[in-house]
Design a protein around this motif. Sequence first.
Motif, PDB file in Angstrom:
ATOM      1  N   LEU A   1      -4.597  -6.588   2.249  1.00 25.93           N
ATOM      2  CA  LEU A   1      -3.409  -6.712   1.403  1.00 25.93           C
ATOM      3  C   LEU A   1      -2.461  -5.562   1.715  1.00 25.93           C
ATOM      4  CD1 LEU A   1      -5.045  -7.508  -2.064  1.00 25.93           C
ATOM      5  CD2 LEU A   1      -3.980  -9.129  -0.477  1.00 25.93           C
ATOM      6  N   MET A   2      -1.256  -5.887   2.191  1.00 29.66           N
ATOM      7  CA  MET A   2      -0.269  -4.852   2.458  1.00 29.66           C
ATOM      8  C   MET A   2       0.331  -4.342   1.162  1.00 29.66           C
ATOM      9  SD  MET A   2      -0.453  -4.383   5.571  1.00 29.66           S
ATOM     10  CE  MET A   2       0.792  -3.089   5.485  1.00 29.66           C
ATOM     11  N   GLY A   3       0.566  -3.015   1.109  1.00 32.48           N
ATOM     12  CA  GLY A   3       1.298  -2.452  -0.016  1.00 32.48           C
ATOM     13  C   GLY A   3       2.717  -2.999  -0.026  1.00 32.48           C
ATOM     14  N   PRO A   4       3.300  -3.252  -1.184  1.00 26.93           N
ATOM     15  CA  PRO A   4       4.626  -3.891  -1.240  1.00 26.93           C
ATOM     16  C   PRO A   4       5.725  -3.094  -0.553  1.00 26.93           C
ATOM     17  CG  PRO A   4       3.927  -3.110  -3.410  1.00 26.93           C
ATOM     18  CD  PRO A   4       2.736  -3.028  -2.523  1.00 26.93           C
ATOM     19  N   GLY A   5       5.595  -1.767  -0.489  1.00 23.50           N
ATOM     20  CA  GLY A   5       6.624  -0.964   0.152  1.00 23.50           C
ATOM     21  C   GLY A   5       6.230  -0.428   1.514  1.00 23.50           C
ATOM     22  N   SER A   6       5.088  -0.886   2.041  1.00 23.80           N
ATOM     23  CA  SER A   6       4.564  -0.300   3.271  1.00 23.80           C
ATOM     24  C   SER A   6       5.460  -0.546   4.482  1.00 23.80           C
ATOM     25  CB  SER A   6       3.169  -0.861   3.556  1.00 23.80           C
ATOM     26  OG  SER A   6       2.256  -0.454   2.554  1.00 23.80           O
ATOM     27  N   LEU A   7       5.899  -1.773   4.665  1.00 24.71           N
ATOM     28  CA  LEU A   7       6.726  -2.084   5.832  1.00 24.71           C
ATOM     29  C   LEU A   7       8.128  -1.520   5.679  1.00 24.71           C
ATOM     30  CD1 LEU A   7       5.520  -5.714   6.629  1.00 24.71           C
ATOM     31  CD2 LEU A   7       4.889  -3.577   7.758  1.00 24.71           C
ATOM     32  N   ALA A   8       8.617  -1.416   4.444  1.00 26.44           N
ATOM     33  CA  ALA A   8       9.910  -0.769   4.230  1.00 26.44           C
ATOM     34  C   ALA A   8       9.849   0.699   4.635  1.00 26.44           C
ATOM     35  CB  ALA A   8      10.321  -0.900   2.763  1.00 26.44           C
ATOM     36  N   HIS A   9       8.709   1.334   4.383  1.00 29.21           N
ATOM     37  CA  HIS A   9       8.524   2.729   4.799  1.00 29.21           C
ATOM     38  C   HIS A   9       8.540   2.829   6.318  1.00 29.21           C
ATOM     39  CE1 HIS A   9       6.991   6.842   4.820  1.00 29.21           C
ATOM     40  NE2 HIS A   9       6.079   6.453   5.692  1.00 29.21           N
TER      41      HIS A   9
END
Length: 360
Positions: A104-112
Amino acid sequence: MGHSERELPDLSVVIPSYNSAEWLPSTLEACATALAATSWTAEILVVDDGSTDGTADLITSMAAGFPVALRVLRQENKGRFLARWAGLQEARAEQVFLLDSRVLMGPGSLAHVEAVMTADPRKTVWNGHCVTDPEAPLVGHFWEVLTHVFWGNYLGAPQPVEFGLETFNQHPKGTGVFIAPRQLLVDACRVAWPTGDAALASDDTKLIRHIAVQIPIRLDPGFLAVYRPRGNVRDFVRHSFGRGTFLVDSFAGTSAGWNAALVGLAAAPVVGLALLAGLVAAQAWTVLGVLAAVAVLGLAAPAALAARRHCPAKGLRAYLAYVPVFAGPYWAGLLRGLAVHGHLLRSTRRNLPVRAEVAA
């Protein structure tokens, strides 16, 4: 493939999957949520590696209403290495995100990731900061002690770091949450290509080691993901058996020290049993008692070290409960690894990559 450049996605997500239908909907939804927080266009490719649980039908049914372009690729069961390879062959973006089917990816991970890459476009290779699901059954937390023993300097106080070959073994790594340029991944796969049964070959360490020679890998707690392990003892035994085999493929031939360690690990139980039999025959009960105490302390020592490095309490309990279950299958897998990959021991450093020549 007949697509104009403007139609190509910014990111291709490749998810190898074997009998993970129960996990995939939440994995895909979390990935879509993380992608929605970015400006990237994306495609998701699920590679069904010969599943028998309806994975392909599930993905087909989800694709029509999914917010990200989603499709399934089907192949006979060949293992994760070749499943990822199949996904790389179909990926259209220059940047590829390798993702495990139970993450499960963190909701802000790819934005970071996007923010850091925008500030410095050279940071193109990312290894996820992956933590075990706190709600997973106890057996699923077993590996936390071992990861904190080997990589406790990072896991004890996670901070963004970049590593190459020189510090490669000092950092946690894996292809379950990994971003890199597609061509770099393709080249690394070719270097690490299995010589025999691909299902018995390392699908991560050798590949990442090759990449680490070419470009620094960023390990960043902002690139957060949660791993959901399969939580029963049968799967744990099977996983331990496989890990023993992969260890040989990953490290045999990288140094004289690793060669000696692998051979020593394989020989230790045999030597120990021979010594035990000799002491029993000699009725040396006092010596046996001392050795038994030393063995117990030796097994407990990793837990003590991991605790000092802030290993979660559930991980400590899992290790102490399941290390007797782990030892036998892992050793058997190590023996299988030496039988399959033992040729790598013949020359040190033959399993290490060489920096690619960069055109001027």
